[in-house]
Scaffold this active site. Structure first.
Site, PDB file in Angstrom:
ATOM      1  N   CYS A  81       0.807  -1.231   0.000  1.00 44.86           N
ATOM      2  CA  CYS A  81       0.000   0.000   0.000  1.00 44.86           C
ATOM      3  C   CYS A  81       0.835   1.275   0.000  1.00 44.86           C
ATOM      4  CB  CYS A  81      -0.953   0.008   1.188  1.00 44.86           C
ATOM      5  SG  CYS A  81      -2.037  -1.412   1.186  1.00 44.86           S
ATOM      6  N   ASN A 140     -10.090  -0.251   0.249  1.00 44.93           N
ATOM      7  CA  ASN A 140      -8.624  -0.163   0.200  1.00 44.93           C
ATOM      8  C   ASN A 140      -8.142  -0.673  -1.157  1.00 44.93           C
ATOM      9  OD1 ASN A 140      -5.875  -0.532   0.501  1.00 44.93           O
ATOM     10  ND2 ASN A 140      -6.010  -1.572   2.478  1.00 44.93           N
ATOM     11  N   HIS A 160      -3.365   6.965   3.310  1.00 45.83           N
ATOM     12  CA  HIS A 160      -3.790   5.699   2.719  1.00 45.83           C
ATOM     13  C   HIS A 160      -5.184   5.364   3.241  1.00 45.83           C
ATOM     14  CE1 HIS A 160      -3.862   1.700   1.264  1.00 45.83           C
ATOM     15  NE2 HIS A 160      -3.690   1.125   2.434  1.00 45.83           N
TER      16      HIS A 160
HETATM   17  N1  ACO Z   1     -18.372  -8.690   9.690  1.00 47.31           N
HETATM   18  C1  ACO Z   1     -18.762  -8.965  10.926  1.00 47.31           C
HETATM   19  N2  ACO Z   1     -17.917  -9.330  11.907  1.00 47.31           N
HETATM   20  C2  ACO Z   1     -16.604  -9.380  11.591  1.00 47.31           C
HETATM   21  C3  ACO Z   1     -16.123  -9.100  10.305  1.00 47.31           C
HETATM   22  C4  ACO Z   1     -17.070  -8.744   9.322  1.00 47.31           C
HETATM   23  N3  ACO Z   1     -16.714  -8.436   8.055  1.00 47.31           N
HETATM   24  N4  ACO Z   1     -14.781  -9.235  10.299  1.00 47.31           N
HETATM   25  C5  ACO Z   1     -14.425  -9.585  11.546  1.00 47.31           C
HETATM   26  N5  ACO Z   1     -15.519  -9.686  12.318  1.00 47.31           N
HETATM   27  C6  ACO Z   1     -15.594 -10.035  13.730  1.00 47.31           C
HETATM   28  C7  ACO Z   1     -14.407 -10.842  14.196  1.00 47.31           C
HETATM   29  O1  ACO Z   1     -14.579 -12.214  13.895  1.00 47.31           O
HETATM   30  C8  ACO Z   1     -14.402 -10.569  15.671  1.00 47.31           C
HETATM   31  O2  ACO Z   1     -15.373 -11.410  16.273  1.00 47.31           O
HETATM   32  P1  ACO Z   1     -15.059 -12.102  17.716  1.00 47.31           P
HETATM   33  O3  ACO Z   1     -14.831 -10.940  18.640  1.00 47.31           O
HETATM   34  O4  ACO Z   1     -16.292 -12.882  17.958  1.00 47.31           O
HETATM   35  O5  ACO Z   1     -13.820 -12.883  17.481  1.00 47.31           O
HETATM   36  C9  ACO Z   1     -14.920  -9.126  15.757  1.00 47.31           C
HETATM   37  O6  ACO Z   1     -15.564  -8.863  14.513  1.00 47.31           O
HETATM   38  C10 ACO Z   1     -13.822  -8.105  15.998  1.00 47.31           C
HETATM   39  O7  ACO Z   1     -12.751  -8.401  15.116  1.00 47.31           O
HETATM   40  P2  ACO Z   1     -11.451  -7.522  15.089  1.00 47.31           P
HETATM   41  O8  ACO Z   1     -10.489  -8.105  14.111  1.00 47.31           O
HETATM   42  O9  ACO Z   1     -10.975  -7.243  16.468  1.00 47.31           O
HETATM   43  O10 ACO Z   1     -12.067  -6.174  14.498  1.00 47.31           O
HETATM   44  P3  ACO Z   1     -11.371  -4.774  14.373  1.00 47.31           P
HETATM   45  O11 ACO Z   1     -12.167  -3.769  15.090  1.00 47.31           O
HETATM   46  O12 ACO Z   1      -9.886  -4.838  14.643  1.00 47.31           O
HETATM   47  O13 ACO Z   1     -11.539  -4.465  12.820  1.00 47.31           O
HETATM   48  C11 ACO Z   1     -10.288  -4.570  10.765  1.00 47.31           C
HETATM   49  C12 ACO Z   1     -11.000  -5.350  11.874  1.00 47.31           C
HETATM   50  C13 ACO Z   1     -11.308  -3.726  10.065  1.00 47.31           C
HETATM   51  C14 ACO Z   1      -9.679  -5.557   9.794  1.00 47.31           C
HETATM   52  C15 ACO Z   1      -9.202  -3.675  11.387  1.00 47.31           C
HETATM   53  O14 ACO Z   1      -8.408  -4.414  12.285  1.00 47.31           O
HETATM   54  C16 ACO Z   1      -8.304  -3.056  10.353  1.00 47.31           C
HETATM   55  O15 ACO Z   1      -8.703  -2.197   9.585  1.00 47.31           O
HETATM   56  N6  ACO Z   1      -7.023  -3.409  10.330  1.00 47.31           N
HETATM   57  C17 ACO Z   1      -6.050  -2.812   9.435  1.00 47.31           C
HETATM   58  C18 ACO Z   1      -6.217  -3.230   8.008  1.00 47.31           C
HETATM   59  C19 ACO Z   1      -5.164  -2.547   7.179  1.00 47.31           C
HETATM   60  O16 ACO Z   1      -4.831  -1.401   7.405  1.00 47.31           O
HETATM   61  N7  ACO Z   1      -4.533  -3.233   6.253  1.00 47.31           N
HETATM   62  C20 ACO Z   1      -3.346  -2.605   5.678  1.00 47.31           C
HETATM   63  C21 ACO Z   1      -3.245  -2.472   4.344  1.00 47.31           C
HETATM   64  S1  ACO Z   1      -3.676  -3.840   3.346  1.00 47.31           S
HETATM   65  C22 ACO Z   1      -2.370  -4.079   2.242  1.00 47.31           C
HETATM   66  O17 ACO Z   1      -1.251  -3.684   2.463  1.00 47.31           O
HETATM   67  C23 ACO Z   1      -2.706  -4.924   1.044  1.00 47.31           C
END
Ligand code: ACO
Length: 329
Positions: A116, A286, A256
């Site tokens: 990214c 993204n 980003h």
């Molecule tokens: N719908 C519903 N529930 C979901 C979903 C979904 N799509 N995805 C995850 N959950 C659930 C999980 O299973 C978890 O359930 P549990 O508590 O029963 O285990 C709960 O939601 C919370 O999950 P978390 O992973 O803690 O959620 P978080 O608030 O951290 O959000 C996210 C997840 C959106 C992925 C976030 O962590 C994020 O944005 N991370 C960074 C992503 C990023 O920046 N990537 C970098 C670039 S990508 C690249 O370089 C190609």
């Protein structure tokens, strides 16, 4: 005496495939909800390329627009650079496919990968080529079809990504230096947190790697989230320091577009008001190396940035890699 060569930004362009995938569509594919996706990420919809539309096709459309806005002749482009983690193939490079589509005869073309952060790495690369005197007019493209490396049964990742491309033409100038600073960083010890494990020399493609879905994005979202905030804030500060500018001098910050909560946390850490932060994640998701350039292009088109304004692009991605650049548009 010869004046030092500077880098002028001549024009930008972007392109998105026409198909829109909404959160409501995703509700029918995996166990998720519009409410979860919107509140956790800020994403409402993303664009998805069709099966016959390739990364180089998106790059081609964005490039044509950038070349037109730059007001240069196609044949004046003497280097083609493509940042992508979703190339048409391992090789030949997407840059070579793009070079052929543009009809650019024999000019050098190559891809590079910084996930990214790709477009910021690309600005540094283009600037180095131009200011060394090696090339004069560089076409720099960030083009991605993340939909093609997404596991559409994994709700943790499939709600996050989209497809699109952005392009910029940069040129040697005796009078202008529009790239005021670039700051880059990486740390390979975080590689396991965000990756595609299959298909390379570690896990060459086999029936097993296919069955284990090793050819799609794997991500430890929570860990990525934390490091992204600190590295993006750090990079943004560094690029400002190098440019000898302050937050007040910058008209618009373009981070980003990975997650709205990351964007807000970075702004808070740097004490930047959100009305100076450009956001289009709700309609793009993204798109990795294409996010900052497509957002920049949109900000210019809708008049959020005018000639001479300063903008800072800030990125973070797999590797981990990070970077920021202060530009005059
Ligand atoms: N719908 C519903 N529930 C979901 C979903 C979904 N799509 N995805 C995850 N959950 C659930 C999980 O299973 C978890 O359930 P549990 O508590 O029963 O285990 C709960 O939601 C919370 O999950 P978390 O992973 O803690 O959620 P978080 O608030 O951290 O959000 C996210 C997840 C959106 C992925 C976030 O962590 C994020 O944005 N991370 C960074 C992503 C990023 O920046 N990537 C970098 C670039 S990508 C690249 O370089 C190609």
């Amino acid at each position: 005496m010869n004046k030092k060569i500077g880098t002028k930004i001549l024009g930008t362009g972007s392109y998105f495939p026409s198909k829109v995938l909404t959160n409501a569509d995703l509700e029918k594919m995996v166990d998720t909800s519009d409410e979860w996706i919107s509140t956790r990420t800020g994403i409402k919809e993303r664009r998805i390329a069709s099966s016959g539309e390739y990364t180089s096709d998106l790059a081609y459309r964005a490039s044509l627009e950038a070349i037109k806005s730059a007001n240069v002749k196609l044949e004046e482009i003497d280097l083609v650079l493509v940042a992508t983690i979703t190339p048409d193939m391992f090789f030949p490079s997407t840059a070579c496919f793009l070079q052929k589509k543009l009809g650019l005869n024999s000019v050098p073309a190559f891809d590079f990968s910084a996930a990214c952060s790709g477009f910021i790495y690309g600005i540094a690369t283009a600037k180095a080529f131009i200011e060394s005197g090696l090339y004069k007019n560089v076409l720099l493209v960030g083009s991605e079809e993340l939909s093609k490396i997404t596991d559409w049964t994994d709700r943790n990742t499939c709600v996050l990504f989209g497809d699109g491309a952005g392009a910029m033409v940069l040129s040697a100038s005796q009078d202008n230096d529009d790239v005021l600073s670039v700051f880059l960083g990486s740390d390979g010890s975080y590689a396991d947190l965000l990756l595609i494990p299959g298909g390379g020399s570690i896990n060459p493609a086999t029936i097993e790697t296919l069955n284990e879905k090793l050819h799609s994005i794997k991500m430890q979202g929570r860990e990525v989230f934390k490091v992204a905030i600190s590295k993006m804030a750090f990079a943004a500060q560094k690029a400002l320091e190098i440019s000898e500018k302050t937050i007040e001098d910058i008209k618009l910050f373009i981070p980003h577009q990975a997650n709205m909560r990351i964007i807000e946390a970075v702004a808070k850490k740097l004490d930047i008001s959100m009305d100076k932060v450009f956001v289009n994640i709700h309609k793009t998701g993204n798109i990795s190396s294409a996010t900052t350039i497509t957002a920049l292009d949109e900000a210019i088109k809708i008049g959020k940035l005018n000639k001479g304004d300063l903008v800072e692009l800030i990125a973070f991605g797999g590797g981990f890699t990070w970077g920021a650049t202060v530009l005059r548009v």
